[in-house]
Design an enzyme around this catalytic site. Structure first.
Site, PDB file in Angstrom:
ATOM      1  CB  THR A   5      80.948  15.532  10.195  1.00 54.57           C
ATOM      2  OG1 THR A   5      81.166  15.453  11.616  1.00 54.57           O
ATOM      3  CG2 THR A   5      80.025  16.701   9.893  1.00 54.57           C
ATOM      4  CB  ALA A  30      81.334  16.551  16.095  1.00 55.22           C
ATOM      5  CB  ILE A  86      80.274  12.644  21.371  1.00 56.83           C
ATOM      6  CG1 ILE A  86      80.168  14.012  22.044  1.00 56.83           C
ATOM      7  CG2 ILE A  86      81.735  12.208  21.283  1.00 56.83           C
ATOM      8  CD1 ILE A  86      80.484  13.977  23.508  1.00 56.83           C
ATOM      9  CE  LYS A  87      79.707   9.057  12.480  1.00 57.85           C
ATOM     10  NZ  LYS A  87      79.850   9.590  11.107  1.00 57.85           N
ATOM     11  CG  LEU A  88      82.059   8.069  21.122  1.00 57.59           C
ATOM     12  CD1 LEU A  88      81.222   7.612  22.320  1.00 57.59           C
ATOM     13  CD2 LEU A  88      83.412   8.587  21.590  1.00 57.59           C
TER      14      LEU A  88
END
Ligand code: G3P
Length: 216
Positions: free
Chosen positions: A27, A56, A83-85
């Site tokens: 996402t 996310a 965890i999308k960074l």
């Protein structure tokens, strides 16, 4: 090559989760914004639908904010959340922090081999090069995938390449030929992967012939 769906739409996720060959979800803030629910509400629902990695994305721009938001997102479901960074110095610092804690990360908005190298050196679990946006701007997106694959091989990085910003079927197959690990694909393109006019014609003629065959 593993296939993920690139969406925050719960109906699309429910549908593809029955297909068997879609193994995860990515996402981003734009996809979340289309759905009219909070990020937390959407991610909390997605984790009940898919038994695979679910990216996310943090929206904080500073390191401390990314850590706080990342930890909150991870707590929703530590078995599935990635965890999308963003590809910024703060994002890479946060990536290294989460890598030390063995929390999975996906470094996004990658448009160059140098950026991919930094994500891999920062211990990213996944790096997401964007094909469609590169192609739109006149760059050779598949060459980027090939370059990142070569860098992975040269140094034995374990970071997985998620080919993102996919616009068409050729993007998917060319990523597979280039050695991408994963393609995250919008619903409309995923639904087209199985289509071929000769398959439809063959099905139609088999059905006609089967109807003519005497039954026991
Ligand atoms: O989720 C990241 C990426 O797949 C976005 O794609 O179509 O907005 O360039 P797009």
């Amino acid at each position: 090559m593993v296939l993920f769906i690139d969406t925050a739409n719960l109906d699309e996720i429910k549908e593809v989760s029955t297909w068997g060959y879609v193994k995860g979800v990515t996402t981003n803030p734009s996809l979340i914004a289309k759905e009219g629910l909070s990020q937390k509400d959407i991610i909390t629902k997605i984790v009940t639908l898919v038994d695979g990695p679910i990216s996310a994305e943090v929206t904080a721009e500073d390191y401390e904010g990314m850590i706080k938001q990342g930890e909150e997102l991870f707590a929703i479901d530590p078995k599935h959340i990635v965890i999308k960074l963003p590809m910024t110095n703060e994002g890479l610092k946060a990536c290294a922090y989460f890598a030390k804690k063995k929390i999975p990360t996906n470094v996004t908005l990658c448009f160059s081999p140098a950026q991919a190298l930094l994500a891999m050196e920062s211990g990213a679990t996944y790096v997401s090069p964007f094909l469609g946006r590169l192609d739109d701007a006149g760059w050779d997106a598949i060459q980027l995938i090939k370059d990142i694959v070569t860098m992975k091989k040269n140094y034995g990085y374990e970071t997985k390449i998620i080919c993102a910003s996919i616009r068409n079927v050729a993007h998917v197959t060319n990523c597979a030929l280039a050695g991408g690990d994963i393609a995250t694909v919008p619903y409309k393109v995923l639904a087209k992967l199985i289509k071929h006019p000769l398959t439809d014609a063959g099905l139609e003629s088999f059905a006609k012939d089967a109807a003519k065959t005497p039954k026991n």
